[in-house]
Design a protein around this motif. Structure first.
Motif, PDB file in Angstrom:
ATOM      1  N   ALA A 230       7.993   3.671  -8.338  1.00 51.49           N
ATOM      2  CA  ALA A 230       7.160   2.902  -9.327  1.00 51.49           C
ATOM      3  C   ALA A 230       6.847   3.800 -10.071  1.00 51.49           C
ATOM      4  O   ALA A 230       6.357   3.353 -11.586  1.00 51.49           O
ATOM      5  N   ASP A 231       7.599   4.466 -10.870  1.00 53.41           N
ATOM      6  CA  ASP A 231       7.671   5.866 -11.833  1.00 53.41           C
ATOM      7  C   ASP A 231       8.149   3.981 -12.939  1.00 53.41           C
ATOM      8  O   ASP A 231       8.305   5.270 -14.326  1.00 53.41           O
ATOM      9  N   ILE A 232       8.820   3.356 -12.872  1.00 50.23           N
ATOM     10  CA  ILE A 232      10.298   2.775 -14.007  1.00 50.23           C
ATOM     11  C   ILE A 232      11.266   3.728 -14.644  1.00 50.23           C
ATOM     12  O   ILE A 232      11.086   3.614 -16.005  1.00 50.23           O
ATOM     13  N   VAL A 233      11.574   4.986 -14.029  1.00 52.25           N
ATOM     14  CA  VAL A 233      12.374   5.803 -15.140  1.00 52.25           C
ATOM     15  C   VAL A 233      13.953   4.855 -14.661  1.00 52.25           C
ATOM     16  O   VAL A 233      13.870   3.522 -14.031  1.00 52.25           O
ATOM     17  N   GLN A 234      14.827   5.081 -15.494  1.00 49.32           N
ATOM     18  CA  GLN A 234      15.929   4.501 -15.785  1.00 49.32           C
ATOM     19  C   GLN A 234      17.098   4.406 -14.334  1.00 49.32           C
ATOM     20  O   GLN A 234      16.960   5.752 -13.505  1.00 49.32           O
ATOM     21  N   THR A 271      13.801  -4.110  -0.063  1.00 49.44           N
ATOM     22  CA  THR A 271      14.724  -4.517  -1.441  1.00 49.44           C
ATOM     23  C   THR A 271      13.785  -3.235  -2.117  1.00 49.44           C
ATOM     24  O   THR A 271      12.675  -3.251  -2.285  1.00 49.44           O
ATOM     25  N   ILE A 272      14.134  -2.452  -3.522  1.00 50.37           N
ATOM     26  CA  ILE A 272      13.745  -2.270  -4.605  1.00 50.37           C
ATOM     27  C   ILE A 272      12.395  -2.569  -5.070  1.00 50.37           C
ATOM     28  O   ILE A 272      11.788  -1.865  -5.278  1.00 50.37           O
ATOM     29  N   THR A 273      12.626  -4.173  -5.038  1.00 53.87           N
ATOM     30  CA  THR A 273      11.467  -4.630  -5.751  1.00 53.87           C
ATOM     31  C   THR A 273      10.161  -4.396  -4.467  1.00 53.87           C
ATOM     32  O   THR A 273       9.152  -4.947  -5.107  1.00 53.87           O
ATOM     33  N   ASP A 274      11.027  -5.252  -2.888  1.00 53.20           N
ATOM     34  CA  ASP A 274       9.311  -4.531  -2.488  1.00 53.20           C
ATOM     35  C   ASP A 274       8.884  -3.386  -2.179  1.00 53.20           C
ATOM     36  O   ASP A 274       7.751  -3.299  -2.594  1.00 53.20           O
ATOM     37  N   VAL A 275       9.620  -2.125  -2.704  1.00 58.53           N
ATOM     38  CA  VAL A 275       8.611  -0.780  -2.988  1.00 58.53           C
ATOM     39  C   VAL A 275       8.264  -0.984  -3.798  1.00 58.53           C
ATOM     40  O   VAL A 275       7.251  -0.228  -3.666  1.00 58.53           O
ATOM     41  N   VAL A 276       8.612  -1.717  -4.921  1.00 59.60           N
ATOM     42  CA  VAL A 276       7.410  -2.023  -6.393  1.00 59.60           C
ATOM     43  C   VAL A 276       6.214  -2.670  -6.387  1.00 59.60           C
ATOM     44  O   VAL A 276       5.019  -1.835  -6.205  1.00 59.60           O
ATOM     45  N   PHE A 277       6.723  -3.601  -5.238  1.00 63.73           N
ATOM     46  CA  PHE A 277       5.232  -4.255  -5.517  1.00 63.73           C
ATOM     47  C   PHE A 277       4.365  -4.117  -3.877  1.00 63.73           C
ATOM     48  O   PHE A 277       3.695  -5.013  -3.651  1.00 63.73           O
ATOM     49  N   ILE A 278       5.175  -3.305  -2.695  1.00 60.64           N
ATOM     50  CA  ILE A 278       3.956  -3.653  -1.462  1.00 60.64           C
ATOM     51  C   ILE A 278       4.115  -2.316  -1.526  1.00 60.64           C
ATOM     52  O   ILE A 278       2.695  -1.864  -1.062  1.00 60.64           O
ATOM     53  N   ASN A 284      -0.384   4.034  -4.632  1.00 61.57           N
ATOM     54  CA  ASN A 284      -1.782   4.323  -5.601  1.00 61.57           C
ATOM     55  C   ASN A 284      -2.816   4.277  -5.609  1.00 61.57           C
ATOM     56  O   ASN A 284      -3.892   4.368  -6.494  1.00 61.57           O
ATOM     57  N   ALA A 285      -3.153   2.934  -4.392  1.00 63.07           N
ATOM     58  CA  ALA A 285      -4.395   2.764  -4.437  1.00 63.07           C
ATOM     59  C   ALA A 285      -5.126   3.913  -3.828  1.00 63.07           C
ATOM     60  O   ALA A 285      -6.402   4.150  -4.005  1.00 63.07           O
TER      61      ALA A 285
END
Length: 561
Positions: A230-234, A271-278, A284-285
């Motif tokens: 979520a924090d888009i760190v390295q 996947t990591i993409t699912d974690v970011v978008f799901i 956060n909401a």
């Protein structure tokens, strides 16, 4: 879009790596570009190990932090776990509080109200601690600039331990311990941890001094992985190890709150993409629409049925958030056009009734449209508050620093920050920010870049090739999913625009005399349909498509020309 091809690595090194690993030369090229040039380095990269997690006591002030917590436990003191209201903050609070509750019952959590208190440590929070007899506050994902707040707490005999990862100011708060790998005087080997990562180092240190091993902390890595995503760190070093094992926990044995969110989706393996978008947007909401406490309660809930109820409430918050951010984005776009600001170097918009919880998302949406550093302001009490987002390569934090004469308070990172200012300073700030961006930004950064790893022929895409690419995950900044380009491809004639408003592109492509075709999907590339009548070049990554239980490799188009 601006296509840039990464430099070709040393041919001899790439050839040797390809031979040693028994992989295609294209894969060896991609690895070498990521500084993975030997068999040993590749083994470490493809097989992350818990042994790579550093000794937490290498972090400055860690011994002081552990000693103070142990004293609090021994003396039956009440400890307040305080964190920011976003994913990183709420997951940090869930992580540290759930661990400490295994040692002492005298633990409570506190998330500031986004509207009444704003970002970071608040006087209200400290007053709450005093009124409820808390003598120690552990602040997570915030506090590195809270000099006055820490002094205020000290005067009330309340100690602070700060765990943060944001850029420190000139002076460090006079807390009992300040854990932040970005401190100039901290020699911790990895300084790109998220807030939850710093919280994890704290519980790891406490556990180490109590005879626990790193394996005992793996169940907590689901929270760390979610915060990292979520924090888009390295996605390098320790972060990649945390995420690798955290994803395993999410998929094999998640905590009930995560399980309840997953149960609302059709996903079997995330996947990591699912974690970011799901997962991340739902957590956060809570803080955006209602209160971050909902997220902490969801992430710490022991009973699955209760977690399901929290997840259902958060699902409603998320639906409301989507509706709201769409509405505000449209209002902001109209404002930009009305004020004839489409051609500026920065976007700064303000409306006093915009919902504070979604202005960060709106800033990101405006970047999708205009691609330039963006600030979205709303009214917050008697001040204006803004979320800042930036484009790749431009440091918005430094730009804000250059405008600090007009700012009351600000903090954040290179690509995302928050600030408050007085209403009378808004116009001066807006003019100055535009001026700073115009004079400092490299103009090519105002065109979105597709960074391409290497050129390949479509015939190189085999099941084995795709399997190896998948094993390069988890993906994220500095370890992005490889992007390829293939030249002079053709569509088989059945290409079409798809989606409700024909915004996407669905093609079946082949190359040269090789008649083998590859399915390709290009989201938001529908307008490029006229280009597919003749030969064209494509930039894409590889993705797995599942239809009626059958899995196949598809090309995820990023652009074509």
């Amino acid at each position: 879009m601006r296509w840039t091809l990464k430099p070709t690595p040393n041919k001899e090194k790439a050839a040797k790596l390809a031979a040693d690993l028994k992989v295609d030369i294209a894969i060896a090229h991609v690895l070498c570009q990521r500084n993975i040039e030997t068999y040993e380095a590749a083994k470490k990269y493809f097989r992350p190990s818990l042994e790579e997690i550093h000794d937490p006591f290498l972090m400055k002030d860690m011994e002081l932090a552990v000693a103070r917590i142990e004293t609090a436990i021994a003396n039956n003191e009440n400890i307040l776990i305080y964190g920011d209201y976003d994913v990183d903050g709420t997951s940090s609070v869930a992580l540290v509080s759930s661990y400490l509750k295994t040692i002492t019952p005298n633990i409570a959590t506190y998330i500031p109200d986004r509207y009444a208190e704003g970002y970071g440590i608040s006087y209200m929070g400290i007053d709450f601690a005093q009124d409820n007899d808390f003598s120690l506050i552990i602040a997570l994902d915030c506090g590195i600039k809270a000099l006055d707040k820490v002094a205020y707490a000290t005067a009330k005999n309340i100690d602070f331990i700060i765990c943060d990862h944001h850029k420190p100011g000139v002076e460090i708060p006079k807390a009992v311990a300040v854990l932040n790998p970005k401190r100039n005087d901290c020699n911790y080997p990895f300084d790109e941890l998220c807030g939850c990562g710093v919280g994890f180092k704290l519980i790891q240190a406490l556990g180490t001094s109590r005879g626990q091993r790193i394996i005992d902390f793996v169940p907590y890595l689901d929270l760390v992985a979610i915060a990292i995503a979520a924090d888009i760190v390295q996605m390098t070093g320790e972060n990649r190890v945390f995420t690798y094992f955290g994803l395993q926990v999410i998929n094999q044995n998640p905590r009930n709150g995560i399980k309840a969110i997953i149960a609302q989706t059709s996903k079997k393996v995330l996947t990591i993409t699912d974690v970011v978008f799901i997962i991340a947007p739902r957590i956060n909401a809570a803080g955006r629409m209602k209160h971050g406490n909902y997220a902490v309660e969801l992430l710490t809930e022991i009973e699955f049925d209760a977690a399901v109820k929290f997840a259902a409430a958060i699902e409603i918050f998320n639906a409301d958030r989507k509706e709201l951010d769409k509405k505000i984005t449209n209002q902001a776009l109209i404002q930009i056009i009305d004020q004839k600001e489409e051609n500026q170097y920065a976007t700064v918009v303000f409306q006093e009734d915009w919902h504070k919880g979604v202005i960060g998302i709106v800033a990101s949406r405006l970047i999708e449209k205009y691609y330039r550093p963006t600030l979205v302001f709303t009214k917050s009490g008697d001040k204006l508050a803004a979320s800042a987002r930036s484009v790749k390569g431009f440091d918005v934090y430094n730009a804000l620093e250059a405008c600090s004469e007009f700012i009351e308070q600000f903090g954040g990172h290179k690509y995302a920050a928050g600030l408050t200012l007085l209403p009378e300073n808004y116009q001066n700030f807006k003019n100055k920010f535009e001026e700073v961006v115009e004079s400092t930004i490299d103009k090519k950064l105002l065109t979105p870049e597709i960074s391409i790893d290497t050129t390949i022929d479509l015939s190189e895409i085999t099941p084995k090739f795709f399997r190896i690419i998948q094993q390069m995950g988890p993906f994220g900044p500095l370890n992005m999913k490889p992007t390829f380009t293939s030249t002079c491809v053709r569509d088989n004639g059945y290409g079409k625009q798809v989606g409700a408003d024909k915004t996407h592109l669905k093609l079946t492509v082949f190359q040269g005399d090789n008649q083998k075709t590859y399915n390709a999907i290009g989201f938001n590339l529908g307008a490029k349909m006229p280009l597919v009548k003749n030969d064209f070049d494509i930039a894409y990554s590889l993705d797995e498509n599942e239809w009626n239980g059958v899995k196949s490799v598809q090309l995820l188009l990023k652009d074509l020309k």
